[in-house]
Every structure is written in structure tokens, then in C-alpha cells.
Scaffold this motif. Structure first.
Motif, short mmCIF file in Angstrom:
data_model
loop_
_atom_site.label_atom_id
_atom_site.label_comp_id
_atom_site.label_asym_id
_atom_site.label_seq_id
_atom_site.Cartn_x
_atom_site.Cartn_y
_atom_site.Cartn_z
N PRO A 106 0.83 -1.21 0.00
CA PRO A 106 0.00 0.00 0.00
C PRO A 106 0.87 1.26 0.00
O PRO A 106 2.07 1.21 0.25
N GLN A 107 0.23 2.39 -0.26
CA GLN A 107 0.91 3.68 -0.17
C GLN A 107 1.36 3.91 1.27
O GLN A 107 0.72 3.41 2.21
N PRO A 108 2.45 4.62 1.49
CA PRO A 108 2.90 4.90 2.87
C PRO A 108 1.79 5.55 3.68
O PRO A 108 1.11 6.47 3.21
N GLY A 109 1.58 5.05 4.88
CA GLY A 109 0.58 5.60 5.78
C GLY A 109 -0.84 5.11 5.53
O GLY A 109 -1.75 5.48 6.24
N VAL A 110 -1.04 4.26 4.53
CA VAL A 110 -2.38 3.76 4.21
C VAL A 110 -2.55 2.35 4.79
O VAL A 110 -1.72 1.47 4.55
N VAL A 111 -3.59 2.17 5.54
CA VAL A 111 -3.91 0.85 6.09
C VAL A 111 -5.26 0.43 5.52
O VAL A 111 -6.25 1.15 5.67
N VAL A 112 -5.29 -0.72 4.86
CA VAL A 112 -6.52 -1.24 4.28
C VAL A 112 -6.83 -2.56 4.98
O VAL A 112 -6.01 -3.48 4.96
N CYS A 113 -7.99 -2.64 5.60
CA CYS A 113 -8.38 -3.86 6.31
C CYS A 113 -9.58 -4.50 5.63
O CYS A 113 -10.49 -3.80 5.17
N LYS A 114 -9.58 -5.82 5.58
CA LYS A 114 -10.69 -6.58 4.99
C LYS A 114 -11.23 -7.54 6.05
O LYS A 114 -10.46 -8.14 6.79
N PRO A 115 -12.56 -7.72 6.10
CA PRO A 115 -13.13 -8.64 7.09
C PRO A 115 -12.88 -10.10 6.70
O PRO A 115 -12.88 -10.46 5.53
N VAL A 116 -12.64 -10.91 7.71
CA VAL A 116 -12.50 -12.36 7.56
C VAL A 116 -13.51 -12.99 8.51
O VAL A 116 -13.40 -12.83 9.73
N VAL A 117 -14.53 -13.65 7.97
CA VAL A 117 -15.59 -14.23 8.79
C VAL A 117 -15.21 -15.65 9.17
O VAL A 117 -14.80 -16.45 8.33
N ARG A 118 -15.33 -15.96 10.44
CA ARG A 118 -15.06 -17.31 10.93
C ARG A 118 -16.34 -17.81 11.61
O ARG A 118 -17.01 -17.08 12.33
N LEU A 119 -16.67 -19.09 11.35
CA LEU A 119 -17.86 -19.71 11.93
C LEU A 119 -17.45 -20.77 12.93
O LEU A 119 -16.46 -21.47 12.74
#
Length: 108
Positions: free
Chosen positions: A58-71
Motif C-alpha cells: 500500500p501507499q505509505p501511511g495507508v492501512v486497508v483492512c478486509k473482514p475475515v468471517v469465521r464460523l
């Protein structure tokens, strides 16, 4: 460090929750009655994976989070098992059974 656990396919999970293994050698049936995962309470937990490597740098200083679903399934007696990979298998079997019953009832 967490103890080592044996590998098995997600399809074999209902059998494995009824067996206790020690040191990869000694196997015995779990005490009490047989556990039927389908009848246990279904729980969901969402975790987040931030800046996953497959998405590139990612670009410096950019944080991208994605959900991970657990059952999970929580059964009587305190057993909790992660069923994330098993749930689609279970659902497909139920759908196939329901389709077969519908088809058979139409023939009568």
C-alpha cells in the motif's frame, strides 16, 4: 506454544469432534454421548486482515483492512469447534437432500 494438532479434511470434522487424540497416537471416544455438530449453536466472529500481502504494497501511511468471517459451533459440555470450512459442505448436503425429497414428492 500451542500444541500440535492432527490434520484432517473439513468433511471429516463431525467424526473428529467425537474423538480425543493424545500425542498423535492414542485415540479414544469423547466421554458422554455423540456430538452432532448440526445441532450445536452456530456462532460467527469477524476478524480483520490489514494490508494482506496478496493486495500488494500500500501507499505509505495507508492501512486497508478486509473482514475475515469465521464460523464456530458451540456444543453442550463446552466443546467449541471452528466450522468455517465445514459449513459450506454441510449446506450443500442439506440442499441436495432437500432437492431429492422435493423431486421424489413430485413423483407420488
Amino acid at each position: 506454544m500451542a500444541p500440535l494438532v492432527p490434520f484432517f479434511s473439513a468433511e471429516a470434522l463431525p467424526d473428529h469432534v467425537n474423538i480425543v487424540t493424545k500425542n498423535f497416537q492414542e485415540e479414544k471416544r469423547r466421554k458422554g454421548g455423540a456430538i452432532e455438530l448440526e445441532k450445536c449453536t452456530l456462532l460467527e466472529m469477524v476478524q480483520y486482515s490489514c494490508n494482506p500481502p496478496q493486495d500488494g504494497i500500500p501507499q505509505p501511511g495507508v492501512v486497508v483492512c478486509k473482514p475475515v468471517v469465521r464460523l464456530f459451533r458451540r456444543c453442550a459440555g463446552g466443546l467449541t469447534a471452528e466450522t468455517t470450512s465445514w459449513e459450506p459442505i454441510r449446506q450443500a448436503k442439506e440442499d441436495a437432500k432437500r432437492a431429492l425429497e422435493t423431486r421424489d414428492s413430485g413423483k407420488a
